[in-house]
Structure formats: C-alpha cells, structure tokens
Design a protein around this motif. Sequence first.
Motif, mmCIF file in Angstrom:
data_model
loop_
_atom_site.group_PDB
_atom_site.id
_atom_site.type_symbol
_atom_site.label_atom_id
_atom_site.label_comp_id
_atom_site.label_asym_id
_atom_site.label_seq_id
_atom_site.Cartn_x
_atom_site.Cartn_y
_atom_site.Cartn_z
ATOM 1 N N ASP A 55 -0.783 6.528 -3.743
ATOM 2 C CA ASP A 55 -1.825 5.886 -4.562
ATOM 3 C C ASP A 55 -2.885 5.390 -3.577
ATOM 4 O O ASP A 55 -3.064 4.194 -3.396
ATOM 5 C CB ASP A 55 -1.209 4.733 -5.361
ATOM 6 C CG ASP A 55 -2.147 4.155 -6.400
ATOM 7 O OD1 ASP A 55 -3.248 4.710 -6.613
ATOM 8 O OD2 ASP A 55 -1.781 3.127 -7.002
ATOM 9 N N TYR B 63 0.853 -1.177 0.000
ATOM 10 C CA TYR B 63 0.000 0.000 0.000
ATOM 11 C C TYR B 63 0.889 1.226 0.000
ATOM 12 O O TYR B 63 1.851 1.294 0.773
ATOM 13 C CB TYR B 63 -0.917 0.031 1.232
ATOM 14 C CG TYR B 63 -1.790 1.254 1.257
ATOM 15 C CD1 TYR B 63 -2.878 1.348 0.411
ATOM 16 C CD2 TYR B 63 -1.506 2.324 2.090
ATOM 17 C CE1 TYR B 63 -3.671 2.487 0.400
ATOM 18 C CE2 TYR B 63 -2.285 3.457 2.086
ATOM 19 C CZ TYR B 63 -3.374 3.535 1.238
ATOM 20 O OH TYR B 63 -4.151 4.664 1.236
ATOM 21 N N ALA C 52 1.726 -8.671 -10.960
ATOM 22 C CA ALA C 52 1.160 -7.680 -10.048
ATOM 23 C C ALA C 52 -0.287 -7.383 -10.416
ATOM 24 O O ALA C 52 -0.631 -7.289 -11.600
ATOM 25 C CB ALA C 52 1.983 -6.403 -10.086
ATOM 26 N N TRP C 53 -1.112 -7.270 -9.401
ATOM 27 C CA TRP C 53 -2.506 -6.871 -9.560
ATOM 28 C C TRP C 53 -2.741 -5.676 -8.653
ATOM 29 O O TRP C 53 -2.227 -5.635 -7.528
ATOM 30 C CB TRP C 53 -3.446 -8.000 -9.137
ATOM 31 C CG TRP C 53 -3.635 -9.041 -10.191
ATOM 32 C CD1 TRP C 53 -2.742 -10.002 -10.562
ATOM 33 C CD2 TRP C 53 -4.783 -9.243 -10.996
ATOM 34 N NE1 TRP C 53 -3.270 -10.776 -11.553
ATOM 35 C CE2 TRP C 53 -4.535 -10.335 -11.834
ATOM 36 C CE3 TRP C 53 -6.014 -8.600 -11.089
ATOM 37 C CZ2 TRP C 53 -5.449 -10.806 -12.750
ATOM 38 C CZ3 TRP C 53 -6.937 -9.075 -12.006
ATOM 39 C CH2 TRP C 53 -6.652 -10.159 -12.833
ATOM 40 N N SER C 54 -3.525 -4.733 -9.128
ATOM 41 C CA SER C 54 -3.917 -3.581 -8.325
ATOM 42 C C SER C 54 -5.433 -3.476 -8.343
ATOM 43 O O SER C 54 -6.058 -3.687 -9.386
ATOM 44 C CB SER C 54 -3.319 -2.293 -8.904
ATOM 45 O OG SER C 54 -1.914 -2.366 -8.904
ATOM 46 N N HIS D 149 -1.894 -3.124 -3.892
ATOM 47 C CA HIS D 149 -1.145 -3.861 -4.905
ATOM 48 C C HIS D 149 -0.739 -5.217 -4.325
ATOM 49 O O HIS D 149 -0.263 -5.289 -3.196
ATOM 50 C CB HIS D 149 0.100 -3.072 -5.318
ATOM 51 C CG HIS D 149 -0.222 -1.660 -5.676
ATOM 52 N ND1 HIS D 149 -0.704 -1.284 -6.908
ATOM 53 C CD2 HIS D 149 -0.167 -0.513 -4.944
ATOM 54 C CE1 HIS D 149 -0.918 0.024 -6.922
ATOM 55 N NE2 HIS D 149 -0.597 0.506 -5.739
ATOM 56 N N ALA E 266 -5.721 2.443 -3.893
ATOM 57 C CA ALA E 266 -5.350 1.126 -4.423
ATOM 58 C C ALA E 266 -4.530 0.290 -3.454
ATOM 59 O O ALA E 266 -3.805 0.806 -2.611
ATOM 60 C CB ALA E 266 -4.564 1.296 -5.717
#
Length: 122
Positions: free
Chosen positions: A13, A9, A36-38, A18, A16
Amino acid sequence: MPVQATLRYEPSDPYAVHVIFCADLADSDEPEPSVAWSFARDLLLAGLTEPAGMGDVRVWPWTGQDGQVVALALSSPDGHALFEVPIATLDDFLQRSYAEVPAGEEAAYVDLDAVVTELLRA
C-alpha cells in the motif's frame, strides 16, 4: 495527555501511512480499543517543513513543550484530536519507508489486478 500510537508502512500500500492509536485504560480489565487512520505518506513528508493537508488530516511543524514536533490534527464527524509527534521520530520513520519504496516508484508496488478484484467484491 500521552497517547500510545504505532506508525505502519506497507510496501503493498505504497502511497499510504497508517497510524494506530491505542487508548490507555490501565485501570480497566477491558482490552484496549484502537483507532486507525490512513493518509498519504507524502502529506507527512510535507508536514515536516511546512503546513500541509486540508479537511480531515492536517500536519505542520511546531515547537512543543519538548522541542521540535510535528502537529497532527485529525477531524471526523465523531470529534477532533491534535497530536504532537517528535519530528526526529517521524523523520526516521519516513526515511525508512522511502528506503523500502522510493518516492516516485510507488506505482510499481501496486497490484492493480488485486485492487480491481477487491473493488468488484464490494
């Protein structure tokens, strides 16, 4: 099968979260690839207590083999994956993120000039 993942975190940002997944290629000399996914921090918070999300990212509370977990389902054109995250681990992570940027105060942490500049570069 166990998958190594890191939750991240960043207050810059603030909306979001991540997640970086690393493949375990212990018998390989190649560097471990990562994916990676956000997605929205609030989505994970909601998923602690009720089904949340639609489409590519869905989360819900679940009782797994090792006790209370949060199921995290990810979908993309390349495939689908279902993960179990220990609920205590996820709750602790989220509590720390909300201590950094409280709920409802995210907009104060967004640098709109930087966002516009980045969009104009694309």
